[in-house]
Scaffold this active site. Structure first.
Site, PDB file in Angstrom:
ATOM      1  N   GLY A  50       2.485   2.267  10.948  1.00 43.47           N
ATOM      2  CA  GLY A  50       3.435   3.335  10.470  1.00 43.47           C
ATOM      3  C   GLY A  50       3.396   3.826  11.486  1.00 43.47           C
ATOM      4  O   GLY A  50       4.900   4.666  11.607  1.00 43.47           O
TER       5      GLY A  50
ATOM      6  N   SER B 126       3.560  -2.211  10.535  1.00 43.96           N
ATOM      7  CA  SER B 126       4.501  -2.019  10.453  1.00 43.96           C
ATOM      8  C   SER B 126       4.855  -3.526  10.079  1.00 43.96           C
ATOM      9  O   SER B 126       6.262  -4.631  10.566  1.00 43.96           O
ATOM     10  CB  SER B 126       4.827  -2.003  11.366  1.00 43.96           C
ATOM     11  OG  SER B 126       4.588  -0.676  11.777  1.00 43.96           O
TER      12      SER B 126
ATOM     13  N   GLU C 163      -6.324   5.269   7.526  1.00 45.11           N
ATOM     14  CA  GLU C 163      -5.939   6.257   7.343  1.00 45.11           C
ATOM     15  C   GLU C 163      -7.880   7.039   6.856  1.00 45.11           C
ATOM     16  O   GLU C 163      -7.762   7.997   6.739  1.00 45.11           O
ATOM     17  CB  GLU C 163      -4.684   6.004   6.544  1.00 45.11           C
ATOM     18  CG  GLU C 163      -4.154   5.548   6.853  1.00 45.11           C
ATOM     19  CD  GLU C 163      -2.722   5.536   6.524  1.00 45.11           C
ATOM     20  OE1 GLU C 163      -3.027   5.458   5.192  1.00 45.11           O
ATOM     21  OE2 GLU C 163      -2.008   5.215   7.174  1.00 45.11           O
TER      22      GLU C 163
ATOM     23  N   GLU D 160      -5.831  -4.904   9.935  1.00 39.39           N
ATOM     24  CA  GLU D 160      -4.613  -3.884  10.909  1.00 39.39           C
ATOM     25  C   GLU D 160      -4.818  -2.935  12.363  1.00 39.39           C
ATOM     26  O   GLU D 160      -5.775  -2.588  11.840  1.00 39.39           O
ATOM     27  CB  GLU D 160      -4.752  -2.831   9.266  1.00 39.39           C
ATOM     28  CG  GLU D 160      -4.215  -3.575   8.491  1.00 39.39           C
ATOM     29  CD  GLU D 160      -3.754  -2.321   7.473  1.00 39.39           C
ATOM     30  OE1 GLU D 160      -2.583  -3.236   6.345  1.00 39.39           O
ATOM     31  OE2 GLU D 160      -3.980  -1.374   6.921  1.00 39.39           O
TER      32      GLU D 160
ATOM     33  N   HIS E 295      -9.621   1.813   4.872  1.00 36.10           N
ATOM     34  CA  HIS E 295      -8.075   1.486   5.958  1.00 36.10           C
ATOM     35  C   HIS E 295      -8.614   2.813   6.467  1.00 36.10           C
ATOM     36  O   HIS E 295      -8.798   3.902   6.565  1.00 36.10           O
ATOM     37  CB  HIS E 295      -7.024   2.079   4.625  1.00 36.10           C
ATOM     38  CG  HIS E 295      -5.608   1.490   5.070  1.00 36.10           C
ATOM     39  ND1 HIS E 295      -5.229   3.306   5.776  1.00 36.10           N
ATOM     40  CD2 HIS E 295      -4.552   0.872   4.631  1.00 36.10           C
ATOM     41  CE1 HIS E 295      -4.186   2.955   6.646  1.00 36.10           C
ATOM     42  NE2 HIS E 295      -3.687   1.666   5.668  1.00 36.10           N
TER      43      HIS E 295
ATOM     44  N   ASN F 193       0.941  -1.326   0.026  1.00 36.96           N
ATOM     45  CA  ASN F 193      -0.140  -0.161  -0.139  1.00 36.96           C
ATOM     46  C   ASN F 193       0.238   1.518   0.174  1.00 36.96           C
ATOM     47  O   ASN F 193       1.254   1.550   0.859  1.00 36.96           O
ATOM     48  CB  ASN F 193      -0.396   0.068   1.165  1.00 36.96           C
ATOM     49  CG  ASN F 193      -1.679   1.497   1.270  1.00 36.96           C
ATOM     50  OD1 ASN F 193      -1.927   1.834   0.340  1.00 36.96           O
ATOM     51  ND2 ASN F 193      -1.692   1.360   2.976  1.00 36.96           N
ATOM     52  N   TRP F 194       0.839   1.843  -1.245  1.00 43.05           N
ATOM     53  CA  TRP F 194       1.470   2.991  -0.999  1.00 43.05           C
ATOM     54  C   TRP F 194       1.463   4.395  -0.600  1.00 43.05           C
ATOM     55  O   TRP F 194       2.213   5.036  -0.286  1.00 43.05           O
ATOM     56  CB  TRP F 194       2.284   3.083  -2.823  1.00 43.05           C
ATOM     57  CG  TRP F 194       3.941   2.594  -2.954  1.00 43.05           C
ATOM     58  CD1 TRP F 194       3.621   1.473  -2.565  1.00 43.05           C
ATOM     59  CD2 TRP F 194       3.309   2.135  -5.169  1.00 43.05           C
ATOM     60  NE1 TRP F 194       5.007  -0.161  -3.762  1.00 43.05           N
ATOM     61  CE2 TRP F 194       4.851   1.359  -5.185  1.00 43.05           C
ATOM     62  CE3 TRP F 194       3.494   3.605  -6.054  1.00 43.05           C
ATOM     63  CZ2 TRP F 194       5.414   1.386  -5.912  1.00 43.05           C
ATOM     64  CZ3 TRP F 194       4.176   2.543  -6.669  1.00 43.05           C
ATOM     65  CH2 TRP F 194       5.185   1.821  -7.351  1.00 43.05           C
ATOM     66  N   LYS F 195      -0.138   4.276  -0.786  1.00 42.69           N
ATOM     67  CA  LYS F 195      -0.694   5.641   0.014  1.00 42.69           C
ATOM     68  C   LYS F 195      -0.233   6.174  -0.796  1.00 42.69           C
ATOM     69  O   LYS F 195      -0.403   6.458  -1.848  1.00 42.69           O
ATOM     70  CB  LYS F 195       0.014   5.361   1.743  1.00 42.69           C
ATOM     71  CG  LYS F 195       0.514   4.515   2.930  1.00 42.69           C
ATOM     72  CD  LYS F 195       0.600   5.204   4.179  1.00 42.69           C
ATOM     73  CE  LYS F 195       0.371   3.553   4.510  1.00 42.69           C
ATOM     74  NZ  LYS F 195       0.627   3.784   6.317  1.00 42.69           N
TER      75      LYS F 195
ATOM     76  N   GLY G  19       3.019  -0.878   4.032  1.00 41.99           N
ATOM     77  CA  GLY G  19       3.333   0.089   4.164  1.00 41.99           C
ATOM     78  C   GLY G  19       4.206   0.561   3.719  1.00 41.99           C
ATOM     79  O   GLY G  19       5.087   0.457   2.707  1.00 41.99           O
ATOM     80  N   GLY G  20       4.945   1.602   4.137  1.00 49.05           N
ATOM     81  CA  GLY G  20       6.480   1.540   4.226  1.00 49.05           C
ATOM     82  C   GLY G  20       7.552   0.983   3.945  1.00 49.05           C
ATOM     83  O   GLY G  20       8.472   0.907   2.877  1.00 49.05           O
TER      84      GLY G  20
HETATM   85  C1  PEP Z   1      -0.407  -0.284   5.753  1.00 52.33           C
HETATM   86  O1  PEP Z   1      -0.862   0.854   5.581  1.00 52.33           O
HETATM   87  O2  PEP Z   1      -2.130  -0.200   5.295  1.00 52.33           O
HETATM   88  C2  PEP Z   1       0.343   0.360   6.432  1.00 52.33           C
HETATM   89  C3  PEP Z   1       0.441  -1.250   7.134  1.00 52.33           C
HETATM   90  O3  PEP Z   1       1.347   0.459   6.871  1.00 52.33           O
HETATM   91  P1  PEP Z   1       2.696  -0.329   7.565  1.00 52.33           P
HETATM   92  O4  PEP Z   1       3.060  -1.533   7.125  1.00 52.33           O
HETATM   93  O5  PEP Z   1       3.498   1.486   7.423  1.00 52.33           O
HETATM   94  O6  PEP Z   1       2.642  -0.035   8.982  1.00 52.33           O
END
Ligand code: PEP
Length: 257
Positions: free
Chosen positions: A177, A217, A101, A171, A99, A13-15, A238-239
Site C-alpha cells: 500500500g 504494490s 495488516e 509481502e 496478512h 485482496n480487497w481489504k 491490494g490497490g
Molecule cells: C496486499 O494487501 O496484500 C497488498 C499487496 O496491497 P498493495 O498491492 O496495495 O500493496
C-alpha cells in the site's frame, strides 16, 4: 513463473473495500475484460459480508472467491468471528492468513497463523499464508531469518499431502500500500529462499510444486517483470485489484507465454 510444475495464481485482496452491490458491478465489468483462455488461476478475496454476493457474481467466470481471514476454532462463543467450515459452506476456496495488516492491527502472531492454517486445511480450504519483513528488519539484515521463522511456524505440523493446498505470499511490509515495490531481484531472492525453506522441510518434489506469490504494490507496470522471475508464481494484489482494468492487466501479464 514455472507453469510446468505449479499453478500461477493472481489473487486480489480487497481489504475493507466495496459493498455487496459494488462487488456485483466489479464482476460485471471484469467479465467483459477477462481473457478467454487463462493460464493462471484468478482469485478475488473479499470482506466476509460480501462473500455470498461474490460467489453469486463470479459464478461462471472461472474466478474463485477467497476470504481475507478466518478464526481457528470450529464453533462456539467467539463473537464476531467466522469459522473455516462457514467459509467452505458458502463456496469459498481460498483464505488469506497472517496478512501484515492483521498482524499489525489485530494481534495475529506466528502461533495464531499456524492454528488458522490448520483450521483452513481441515475444512478443505486453500490458505494463502502471508510472510514479510518490515523496513527496519530489512535494514538490520535479518530478512531471511525472519522469513524462515514465519514460514516454519506457519507450516508447523502440516503434513506433506496438505501442503499442496497451501500458497505462500511474500509481502514485504514496506511495499504494501505504499507504492514502493520490491525490485524483481529483491522479490525473487526472498521467494527463492522460501522455496528452499520448504525444500528443507518437505523435500524437492513438494517445494517445486508449491505456489509462491509476491505482494506489495504489484501493478500493471511492474507485474510482468516480477512474474518473469522463476520462483514468483503469481501475485497478491491490494490497490490494483480494486479496478477491473488494472486487475485484468496483471492477469494478462501472468498469461504471457
Ligand atoms: C496486499 O494487501 O496484500 C497488498 C499487496 O496491497 P498493495 O498491492 O496495495 O500493496
Amino acid at each position: 513463473m514455472n507453469r510446468r510444475y505449479r499453478k500461477t495464481i493472481i489473487a486480489g485482496n480487497w481489504k475493507m473495500n466495496k459493498t455487496a452491490s459494488e462487488t456485483k458491478k466489479f464482476a460485471e465489468e471484469l467479465k467483459t475484460l477477462l481473457p478467454k483462455a487463462k493460464w493462471c488461476d484468478v482469485v478475488v478475496c473479499v470482506p466476509a459480508v460480501n462473500i455470498p454476493a461474490a460467489i453469486k457474481a463470479f459464478k461462471d467466470m472461472r474466478v474463485s472467491v477467497g476470504a481475507e481471514n478466518v478464526f481457528y476454532e470450529k464453533s462456539g462463543a467467539y463473537t464476531g468471528e467466522v469459522s473455516a467450515d462457514m467459509l467452505k459452506d458458502l463456496g469459498v476456496k481460498y483464505v488469506i492468513i497472517g496478512h501484515s495488516e492483521r498482524r499489525q492491527y489485530f494481534g495475529e502472531t506466528d502461533v495464531t497463523v499456524n492454528k488458522k492454517v490448520h483450521a483452513a486445511l481441515e475444512a478443505g480450504l486453500h490458505p494463502i499464508i502471508c510472510v514479510g519483513e518490515s523496513l527496519e528488519q530489512r535494514e538490520l539484515g535479518i530478512t531471511m531469518e525472519l522469513i524462515a521463522l514465519q514460514v516454519k511456524s506457519a507450516l508447523a505440523g502440516v503434513p506433506a499431502e496438505k501442503l499442496r493446498r497451501c500458497v505462500i505470499a511474500y509481502e514485504p511490509i514496506w511495499a504494501i500500500g505504499t507504492g514502493k515495490t520490491a525490485t524483481a531481484e529483491q522479490a525473487a531472492e526472498v521467494c527463492t529462499f522460501i522455496r528452499t525453506t520448504v525444500r528443507h522441510l518437505y523435500g524437492a518434489r513438494i517445494a517445486r510444486s508449491i505456489t509462491i506469490q509476491y505482494g506489495g504494490s504489484m501493478k500493471p507496470s511492474n507485474a510482468a517483470e516480477l512474474l518473469a522471475q522463476p520462483d514468483i508464481d503469481g501475485g497478491l494484489i491490494g490497490g490494483a485489484a480494486l479496478k477491473p482494468t488494472e486487475f485484468v492487466d496483471i492477469i494478462n501479464a501472468a498469461n504471457q507465454e
